[in-house]
Design a protein around this motif. Structure first.
Motif, PDB file in Angstrom:
ATOM      1  N   LEU A 106       0.735  -1.104  -0.064  1.00 16.72           N
ATOM      2  CA  LEU A 106      -0.327   0.200   0.406  1.00 16.72           C
ATOM      3  C   LEU A 106       1.005   0.479   0.244  1.00 16.72           C
ATOM      4  CD1 LEU A 106      -2.696   0.823  -0.245  1.00 16.72           C
ATOM      5  CD2 LEU A 106      -2.865   1.206   2.729  1.00 16.72           C
ATOM      6  N   ALA A 124       2.476   1.943  -3.101  1.00 11.76           N
ATOM      7  CA  ALA A 124       1.631   2.168  -4.341  1.00 11.76           C
ATOM      8  C   ALA A 124       1.203   3.129  -4.387  1.00 11.76           C
ATOM      9  CB  ALA A 124       0.128   0.823  -3.873  1.00 11.76           C
ATOM     10  N   LEU A 125       0.852   3.560  -3.155  1.00 11.08           N
ATOM     11  CA  LEU A 125       0.768   5.406  -2.530  1.00 11.08           C
ATOM     12  C   LEU A 125       2.102   6.295  -3.156  1.00 11.08           C
ATOM     13  CD1 LEU A 125      -0.416   5.738   1.111  1.00 11.08           C
ATOM     14  CD2 LEU A 125      -1.561   5.854  -1.754  1.00 11.08           C
ATOM     15  N   TRP A 171      -2.418   7.601 -10.735  1.00 12.50           N
ATOM     16  CA  TRP A 171      -3.562   6.881  -9.688  1.00 12.50           C
ATOM     17  C   TRP A 171      -3.998   5.705 -10.517  1.00 12.50           C
ATOM     18  CZ3 TRP A 171      -3.449   6.435  -4.769  1.00 12.50           C
ATOM     19  CH2 TRP A 171      -3.390   7.800  -4.182  1.00 12.50           C
ATOM     20  N   SER A 190      -0.054  -0.107 -10.031  1.00 14.71           N
ATOM     21  CA  SER A 190      -0.610   1.377  -8.517  1.00 14.71           C
ATOM     22  C   SER A 190      -1.763   0.313  -7.876  1.00 14.71           C
ATOM     23  CB  SER A 190      -1.187   2.495  -9.255  1.00 14.71           C
ATOM     24  OG  SER A 190       0.276   2.950  -9.212  1.00 14.71           O
ATOM     25  N   LEU A 191      -2.573   0.620  -9.872  1.00 15.10           N
ATOM     26  CA  LEU A 191      -3.917  -0.230  -9.174  1.00 15.10           C
ATOM     27  C   LEU A 191      -3.586  -1.819  -8.881  1.00 15.10           C
ATOM     28  CD1 LEU A 191      -5.982   0.645 -12.047  1.00 15.10           C
ATOM     29  CD2 LEU A 191      -6.514   1.776  -9.864  1.00 15.10           C
ATOM     30  N   CYS A 200      -2.490  -1.776  -4.640  1.00 17.25           N
ATOM     31  CA  CYS A 200      -3.869  -1.094  -4.249  1.00 17.25           C
ATOM     32  C   CYS A 200      -4.501  -2.762  -4.213  1.00 17.25           C
ATOM     33  CB  CYS A 200      -4.012  -0.174  -5.163  1.00 17.25           C
ATOM     34  SG  CYS A 200      -3.631   1.037  -4.724  1.00 17.25           S
ATOM     35  N   ALA A 249      -2.337  -5.151  -2.006  1.00 16.39           N
ATOM     36  CA  ALA A 249      -2.315  -4.821  -0.626  1.00 16.39           C
ATOM     37  C   ALA A 249      -3.831  -5.374   0.237  1.00 16.39           C
ATOM     38  CB  ALA A 249      -2.479  -3.062  -0.128  1.00 16.39           C
ATOM     39  N   VAL A 250      -4.823  -4.820  -0.654  1.00 18.86           N
ATOM     40  CA  VAL A 250      -6.789  -5.164  -0.231  1.00 18.86           C
ATOM     41  C   VAL A 250      -6.235  -6.657  -0.119  1.00 18.86           C
ATOM     42  CG1 VAL A 250      -8.834  -5.133  -0.938  1.00 18.86           C
ATOM     43  CG2 VAL A 250      -7.844  -3.323  -1.101  1.00 18.86           C
TER      44      VAL A 250
END
Length: 141
Positions: free
Chosen positions: A23, A26-27, A35, A40-41, A44, A47-48
């Motif tokens: 995460l 990604a940020l 974004w 990046s996606l 994310c 991470a989820v």
């Protein structure tokens, strides 16, 4: 605790560390590449997925790293809300304050902009010292 409990902690710790690392990366990456960049996606989403796996693992294990029921208690939720709002306000003040100081009439260069907020606390300190000496003589009001 029974023997071997330390071995059962490693999968949960690895999952939460991997999720947090993905995460954060990604940020950071989204700031440079946008974004909607594929990497990046994917980070994310990873991470989820890792956080979801951590929650599932914590619910199944006999020795969890964290009791997830704590997050449902009202005092904990209120405290997390206050911390989040305070952090957002502080970061916003730093971010917007830097723009204000760059455009301040008293600051023509970067060192002058850095010195602008330094004058006010000094004046407040001097006023506080002066009032602490005058209050006993003149009264509180």
């Amino acid at each position: 605790m029974e023997r071997g409990w330390k071995r059962r902690l490693w999968p949960g710790a690895a999952l939460v560390a991997a999720a947090t690392g993905a995460l954060i990366y990604a940020l950071i990456r989204a700031g440079d590449h946008g974004w909607l960049n594929t990497v990046s996606l994917v980070l994310c989403a990873a991470a989820v997925a890792a956080y979801a796996a951590f929650v599932a693992r914590q619910r199944r294990t006999s020795a969890p790293l964290m009791d997830l029921r704590l997050l449902g208690r009202q005092p904990v939720v209120a405290g997390l809300f206050v911390i989040t709002v305070a952090t957002a306000l502080m970061v916003g003040a730093f971010f917007l304050g830097s723009f204000y100081l760059q455009n301040s009439p008293a600051a023509r260069t970067a060192p002058q902009a850095a010195a602008v907020p330094g004058r006010r606390p000094v004046l407040r300190r001097d006023r506080a010292l002066l009032s602490s000496r005058r209050a006993p003589r003149d009264g509180a009001r």
